[in-house]
Scaffold this motif. Structure first.
Motif, short mmCIF file in Angstrom:
data_model
loop_
_atom_site.label_atom_id
_atom_site.label_comp_id
_atom_site.label_asym_id
_atom_site.label_seq_id
_atom_site.Cartn_x
_atom_site.Cartn_y
_atom_site.Cartn_z
N LEU A 12 11.64 -9.85 37.90
CA LEU A 12 12.69 -9.77 38.90
C LEU A 12 13.39 -11.10 39.17
O LEU A 12 14.37 -11.15 39.90
CB LEU A 12 12.11 -9.24 40.23
CG LEU A 12 11.57 -7.82 40.21
CD1 LEU A 12 10.94 -7.48 41.54
CD2 LEU A 12 12.67 -6.84 39.86
N GLU A 13 12.84 -12.18 38.62
CA GLU A 13 13.35 -13.53 38.85
C GLU A 13 13.33 -13.88 40.33
O GLU A 13 14.30 -14.37 40.91
CB GLU A 13 14.76 -13.68 38.26
CG GLU A 13 14.81 -13.43 36.76
CD GLU A 13 16.22 -13.44 36.21
OE1 GLU A 13 17.11 -14.06 36.83
OE2 GLU A 13 16.44 -12.82 35.15
N ILE A 45 12.67 -0.94 38.21
CA ILE A 45 13.73 -0.97 37.20
C ILE A 45 15.10 -0.85 37.86
O ILE A 45 16.01 -1.62 37.57
CB ILE A 45 13.49 0.12 36.14
CG1 ILE A 45 12.24 -0.24 35.34
CG2 ILE A 45 14.71 0.28 35.23
CD1 ILE A 45 11.80 0.80 34.35
N TRP A 46 15.28 0.11 38.78
CA TRP A 46 16.55 0.26 39.48
C TRP A 46 16.84 -0.99 40.30
O TRP A 46 17.97 -1.47 40.33
CB TRP A 46 16.51 1.50 40.38
CG TRP A 46 17.78 1.69 41.15
CD1 TRP A 46 18.92 2.30 40.71
CD2 TRP A 46 18.06 1.24 42.47
NE1 TRP A 46 19.89 2.26 41.68
CE2 TRP A 46 19.38 1.62 42.79
CE3 TRP A 46 17.34 0.57 43.44
CZ2 TRP A 46 19.98 1.34 44.00
CZ3 TRP A 46 17.93 0.29 44.66
CH2 TRP A 46 19.23 0.68 44.93
N LEU A 51 19.86 -6.12 41.31
CA LEU A 51 19.84 -7.59 41.43
C LEU A 51 20.76 -8.23 40.39
O LEU A 51 21.49 -9.17 40.69
CB LEU A 51 18.42 -8.12 41.24
CG LEU A 51 17.49 -8.08 42.43
CD1 LEU A 51 16.08 -8.53 42.01
CD2 LEU A 51 17.99 -8.95 43.55
N ASP A 52 20.71 -7.71 39.16
CA ASP A 52 21.56 -8.26 38.10
C ASP A 52 23.04 -8.07 38.43
O ASP A 52 23.85 -8.97 38.21
CB ASP A 52 21.23 -7.61 36.76
CG ASP A 52 19.87 -8.03 36.23
OD1 ASP A 52 19.33 -9.06 36.70
OD2 ASP A 52 19.34 -7.32 35.35
#
Length: 76
Positions: A12-13, A45-46, A51-52
Motif C-alpha cells: 500500500l506504500e 486491492i480496491w 490510493l493510486d
C-alpha cells in the motif's frame, strides 16, 4: 492470501506504524498469531487502486503551474 503488516505496508506504500494503529483501533481486520498481525491482502486491492488514483491526481495538481497574473486585490 494472508500477509504480515510489513508486506501490506509495502503493497500500500504506507507506514507500518499507521497500519498497526488502524488494526488496534479496529479499522483493519487482522489475526494475531502470537508474534505478528496477519491481514488478508485481498481486502486491500480496491483500496490500493483508490490510493493510486488519488496519488496520480495529486501529482497532476502539483505540476499545474500557477498563473502569473492572478489579479489579487488587497482588501486591507
Amino acid at each position: 492470501m494472508y500477509v504480515n503488516v510489513k508486506e501490506l505496508a509495502e503493497f500500500l506504500e504506507l507506514a507500518e506504524e499507521y497500519l498497526i494503529r488502524q488494526i488496534q483501533v479496529g479499522h483493519i481486520k487482522a489475526v494475531h498469531d502470537g508474534k505478528q498481525y496477519l491481514v488478508n491482502k485481498d481486502q486491500f486491492i480496491w483500496h490500493k487502486e483508490q490510493l493510486d488514483i488519488k496519488r496520480k491526481q495529486l501529482a497532476l495538481e502539483t505540476e499545474e503551474p500557477i498563473p502569473e497574473d492572478w489579479d489579487a486585490k488587497d482588501e486591507d
